[in-house]
Design a protein around this motif. Structure first.
Motif, mmCIF file in Angstrom:
data_model
loop_
_atom_site.group_PDB
_atom_site.id
_atom_site.type_symbol
_atom_site.label_atom_id
_atom_site.label_comp_id
_atom_site.label_asym_id
_atom_site.label_seq_id
_atom_site.Cartn_x
_atom_site.Cartn_y
_atom_site.Cartn_z
ATOM 1 N N ILE A 252 0.840 -1.197 0.000
ATOM 2 C CA ILE A 252 0.000 0.000 0.000
ATOM 3 C C ILE A 252 0.874 1.246 0.000
ATOM 4 O O ILE A 252 1.698 1.419 0.903
ATOM 5 N N PRO A 253 0.733 2.141 -0.985
ATOM 6 C CA PRO A 253 1.524 3.384 -0.994
ATOM 7 C C PRO A 253 0.889 4.448 -0.090
ATOM 8 O O PRO A 253 -0.305 4.725 -0.190
ATOM 9 N N PHE A 254 1.696 5.025 0.782
ATOM 10 C CA PHE A 254 1.210 6.069 1.684
ATOM 11 C C PHE A 254 1.486 7.466 1.130
ATOM 12 O O PHE A 254 1.031 8.458 1.673
ATOM 13 N N GLY A 255 2.256 7.516 0.062
ATOM 14 C CA GLY A 255 2.596 8.776 -0.580
ATOM 15 C C GLY A 255 3.434 8.482 -1.803
ATOM 16 O O GLY A 255 3.754 7.329 -2.103
ATOM 17 N N GLU A 256 3.797 9.529 -2.531
ATOM 18 C CA GLU A 256 4.620 9.342 -3.729
ATOM 19 C C GLU A 256 5.998 8.825 -3.338
ATOM 20 O O GLU A 256 6.777 9.521 -2.675
ATOM 21 N N GLY A 257 6.296 7.582 -3.708
ATOM 22 C CA GLY A 257 7.566 6.959 -3.347
ATOM 23 C C GLY A 257 7.592 6.372 -1.953
ATOM 24 O O GLY A 257 8.604 5.788 -1.556
ATOM 25 N N LEU A 258 6.500 6.514 -1.205
ATOM 26 C CA LEU A 258 6.453 6.015 0.172
ATOM 27 C C LEU A 258 5.689 4.694 0.223
ATOM 28 O O LEU A 258 4.497 4.653 0.521
ATOM 29 N N TYR A 259 6.367 3.621 -0.117
ATOM 30 C CA TYR A 259 5.789 2.284 -0.060
ATOM 31 C C TYR A 259 6.915 1.297 0.183
ATOM 32 O O TYR A 259 8.091 1.564 -0.116
ATOM 33 N N ALA A 260 6.556 0.146 0.761
ATOM 34 C CA ALA A 260 7.576 -0.853 1.081
ATOM 35 C C ALA A 260 8.083 -1.538 -0.174
ATOM 36 O O ALA A 260 9.286 -1.733 -0.348
ATOM 37 N N THR A 261 7.172 -1.913 -1.067
ATOM 38 C CA THR A 261 7.572 -2.551 -2.321
ATOM 39 C C THR A 261 6.471 -2.361 -3.357
ATOM 40 O O THR A 261 5.302 -2.186 -3.015
ATOM 41 N N ASP A 262 6.880 -2.379 -4.614
ATOM 42 C CA ASP A 262 5.940 -2.259 -5.726
ATOM 43 C C ASP A 262 6.066 -3.515 -6.580
ATOM 44 O O ASP A 262 6.991 -3.635 -7.388
ATOM 45 N N ILE A 263 5.161 -4.455 -6.394
ATOM 46 C CA ILE A 263 5.214 -5.687 -7.175
ATOM 47 C C ILE A 263 4.208 -5.599 -8.319
ATOM 48 O O ILE A 263 3.179 -4.932 -8.213
ATOM 49 N N ASN A 264 4.521 -6.279 -9.404
ATOM 50 C CA ASN A 264 3.703 -6.183 -10.617
ATOM 51 C C ASN A 264 2.274 -6.656 -10.395
ATOM 52 O O ASN A 264 1.345 -6.153 -11.021
ATOM 53 N N ALA A 265 2.116 -7.643 -9.522
ATOM 54 C CA ALA A 265 0.788 -8.219 -9.263
ATOM 55 C C ALA A 265 0.299 -7.819 -7.871
ATOM 56 O O ALA A 265 -0.237 -8.638 -7.122
ATOM 57 N N GLY A 266 0.467 -6.548 -7.521
ATOM 58 C CA GLY A 266 0.090 -6.082 -6.191
ATOM 59 C C GLY A 266 -1.379 -6.267 -5.883
ATOM 60 O O GLY A 266 -1.756 -6.609 -4.756
ATOM 61 N N VAL A 267 -2.249 -6.050 -6.889
ATOM 62 C CA VAL A 267 -3.690 -6.218 -6.682
ATOM 63 C C VAL A 267 -4.012 -7.674 -6.368
ATOM 64 O O VAL A 267 -4.791 -7.979 -5.449
ATOM 65 N N LEU A 268 -3.409 -8.594 -7.136
ATOM 66 C CA LEU A 268 -3.631 -10.019 -6.884
ATOM 67 C C LEU A 268 -3.114 -10.411 -5.506
ATOM 68 O O LEU A 268 -3.733 -11.228 -4.808
ATOM 69 N N TYR A 269 -1.986 -9.823 -5.110
ATOM 70 C CA TYR A 269 -1.434 -10.096 -3.777
ATOM 71 C C TYR A 269 -2.407 -9.668 -2.686
ATOM 72 O O TYR A 269 -2.669 -10.423 -1.737
ATOM 73 N N LEU A 270 -2.974 -8.473 -2.826
ATOM 74 C CA LEU A 270 -3.922 -7.978 -1.818
ATOM 75 C C LEU A 270 -5.163 -8.858 -1.737
ATOM 76 O O LEU A 270 -5.625 -9.194 -0.641
ATOM 77 N N LEU A 271 -5.711 -9.236 -2.893
ATOM 78 C CA LEU A 271 -6.902 -10.072 -2.899
ATOM 79 C C LEU A 271 -6.615 -11.448 -2.309
ATOM 80 O O LEU A 271 -7.442 -12.016 -1.584
ATOM 81 N N ALA A 272 -5.430 -11.987 -2.609
ATOM 82 C CA ALA A 272 -5.067 -13.306 -2.084
ATOM 83 C C ALA A 272 -4.893 -13.275 -0.577
ATOM 84 O O ALA A 272 -5.396 -14.143 0.146
ATOM 85 N N VAL A 273 -4.180 -12.263 -0.083
ATOM 86 C CA VAL A 273 -3.946 -12.160 1.362
ATOM 87 C C VAL A 273 -5.252 -11.912 2.108
ATOM 88 O O VAL A 273 -5.500 -12.495 3.172
ATOM 89 N N ALA A 274 -6.114 -11.052 1.537
ATOM 90 C CA ALA A 274 -7.394 -10.757 2.194
ATOM 91 C C ALA A 274 -8.261 -12.004 2.312
ATOM 92 O O ALA A 274 -8.979 -12.186 3.309
ATOM 93 N N SER A 275 -8.190 -12.874 1.305
ATOM 94 C CA SER A 275 -9.021 -14.079 1.326
ATOM 95 C C SER A 275 -8.550 -15.098 2.362
ATOM 96 O O SER A 275 -9.303 -15.992 2.745
ATOM 97 N N LEU A 276 -7.305 -14.966 2.831
ATOM 98 C CA LEU A 276 -6.787 -15.916 3.819
ATOM 99 C C LEU A 276 -7.352 -15.675 5.212
ATOM 100 O O LEU A 276 -7.318 -16.570 6.059
ATOM 101 N N GLY A 277 -7.855 -14.457 5.458
ATOM 102 C CA GLY A 277 -8.349 -14.135 6.795
ATOM 103 C C GLY A 277 -9.488 -15.014 7.254
ATOM 104 O O GLY A 277 -9.656 -15.257 8.450
ATOM 105 N N VAL A 278 -10.283 -15.533 6.299
ATOM 106 C CA VAL A 278 -11.431 -16.359 6.670
ATOM 107 C C VAL A 278 -10.989 -17.665 7.313
ATOM 108 O O VAL A 278 -11.744 -18.264 8.094
ATOM 109 N N TYR A 279 -9.771 -18.124 7.018
ATOM 110 C CA TYR A 279 -9.306 -19.377 7.598
ATOM 111 C C TYR A 279 -9.211 -19.282 9.125
ATOM 112 O O TYR A 279 -9.487 -20.255 9.828
ATOM 113 N N GLY A 280 -8.818 -18.124 9.636
ATOM 114 C CA GLY A 280 -8.725 -17.964 11.079
ATOM 115 C C GLY A 280 -10.068 -18.128 11.758
ATOM 116 O O GLY A 280 -10.200 -18.837 12.762
#
Length: 333
Positions: free
Chosen positions: A95-123
């Motif tokens: 998640i970018p907090f500002g211009e250039g202020l992000y931990a990493t920029d991966i090509n499939a960032g949207v897919l990463y977010l959707l995948a990680v969010a879907s894991l929460g239901v397992y808990g």
């Protein structure tokens, strides 16, 4: 994938620190806003204006006895509360907090977010099963059904944003909204995303997984002490994360409205402070919106939630996706 620098580690550390502390702030804000809406006083005894109440809540949870059901699965009963907390923390990386202020920029960032969010239901699901309680199990099954139902329209809403940008990078999506927020260009997608985010967070009016009238307490009925506290922490962390995602995908991220047309060139330091302040203010507004809705709208019935997800939001999200695709292809070119 972008190079990981010292700035990336600093942004990631600060982001994680802010997210962990934002849960305590959100708990206090929820109590104060709820009190205001219901014309009550709210917390005002522990510390000035009740500001130390979250600390008192944490101490109370730590000092409580940790009970594990004799016939439950002790390993999963212990691991389950950690899963939603970890999945919430993992989202901060892209998640970018500002211009250039992000931990990493991966090509499939949207897919990463959707995948990680879907894991929460397992808990939640594992917590319901490991407790060996019919109430907890029903809460876990409700969570799984609800999550599957609303992940599809949520994913389609995000996909409609990707059409505008032509990239799965979250950083590119944020940067593309300098002039026009996607909430202006794609209002139906924004509405669908907000509703689905409420359902993904298991917040009122979608809190069927812990409905006290039918399920006593739902998936966390058999939890106590800090195991329950971790579920409590995860709920508010997911509220903050979903508020960040609403801001990032549809409401300009760190950009002011139409900033590309009127905002002058600023120094990197001033620009960084402004970006973070704007992003934080937008996130805080959506956290307030989560609280406002909780204390305004009553809980839906189970059949209403399923009908809304499958019969309303999913068809609308698909139609919205194809309409935007057609407009961009045939009109914009």
């Amino acid at each position: 994938m972008a190079e990981v620098t010292l700035t990336s580690y600093i942004v990631l550390g600060v982001g994680l620190f802010m997210l962990l502390n934002s849960a305590a702030i959100a708990v206090y804000a929820e109590r104060r806003v709820a009190a205001f809406i219901q014309y009550r006083v709210g917390p005002n005894r522990v510390g000035p204006l009740g500001l130390l109440q979250p600390i008192a809540d944490v101490l109370k949870l730590i000092l409580k006895e940790d009970v594990t059901p004799d016939k439950g699965n002790k390993v999963l009963h212990t691991v389950a509360p950690m899963i939603p907390v970890v999945t919430a923390l993992l989202t901060v990386a892209v998640i970018p907090f500002g211009e250039g202020l992000y931990a990493t920029d991966i090509n499939a960032g949207v897919l990463y977010l959707l995948a990680v969010a879907s894991l929460g239901v397992y808990g939640v699901t594992l917590a319901g099963w490991a407790s060996n309680s019919k109430y907890s199990l029903l809460g876990g099954l409700r969570a799984a059904a609800q999550m599957i139902s609303y992940e599809l329209p949520l994913g389609m809403a995000v996909a409609s944003v990707v059409l505008f940008v032509g990239s799965l990078s979250v950083v590119d999506i944020a940067a593309a909204q300098e002039n026009w927020w996607f909430a202006f260009l794609n209002p139906l997608g924004a509405i669908i995303f907000i509703i689905a985010a409420f359902a993904e967070s298991n917040r009122t009016p979608f809190d069927l997984v812990e409905a006290e009238q039918e399920l006593v307490g739902g998936f966390h009925t058999e939890y106590s002490s800090m195991k329950f506290g971790m579920f409590f922490l995860a709920e508010y962390m997911h509220v903050v994360i979903n508020s960040m995602l609403m801001t990032t995908f549809f409401f300009g991220s760190y950009h002011l409205p139409f900033a590309g047309y009127w905002l002058p060139e600023l120094s990197p330091l001033v620009k960084g402070i402004l970006d973070v302040s704007v992003f934080t203010a937008k996130t805080a507004f959506f956290v307030f919106f989560f609280i406002w809705v909780r204390w305004t709208i009553p809980r839906f019935k189970y059949n209403q939630v399923m009908k809304l997800g499958w019969s309303r939001l999913l068809p609308l999200s698909i139609i919205n996706f194809f309409v935007i695709a057609a407009i961009l292809f045939f009109i914009v070119g």
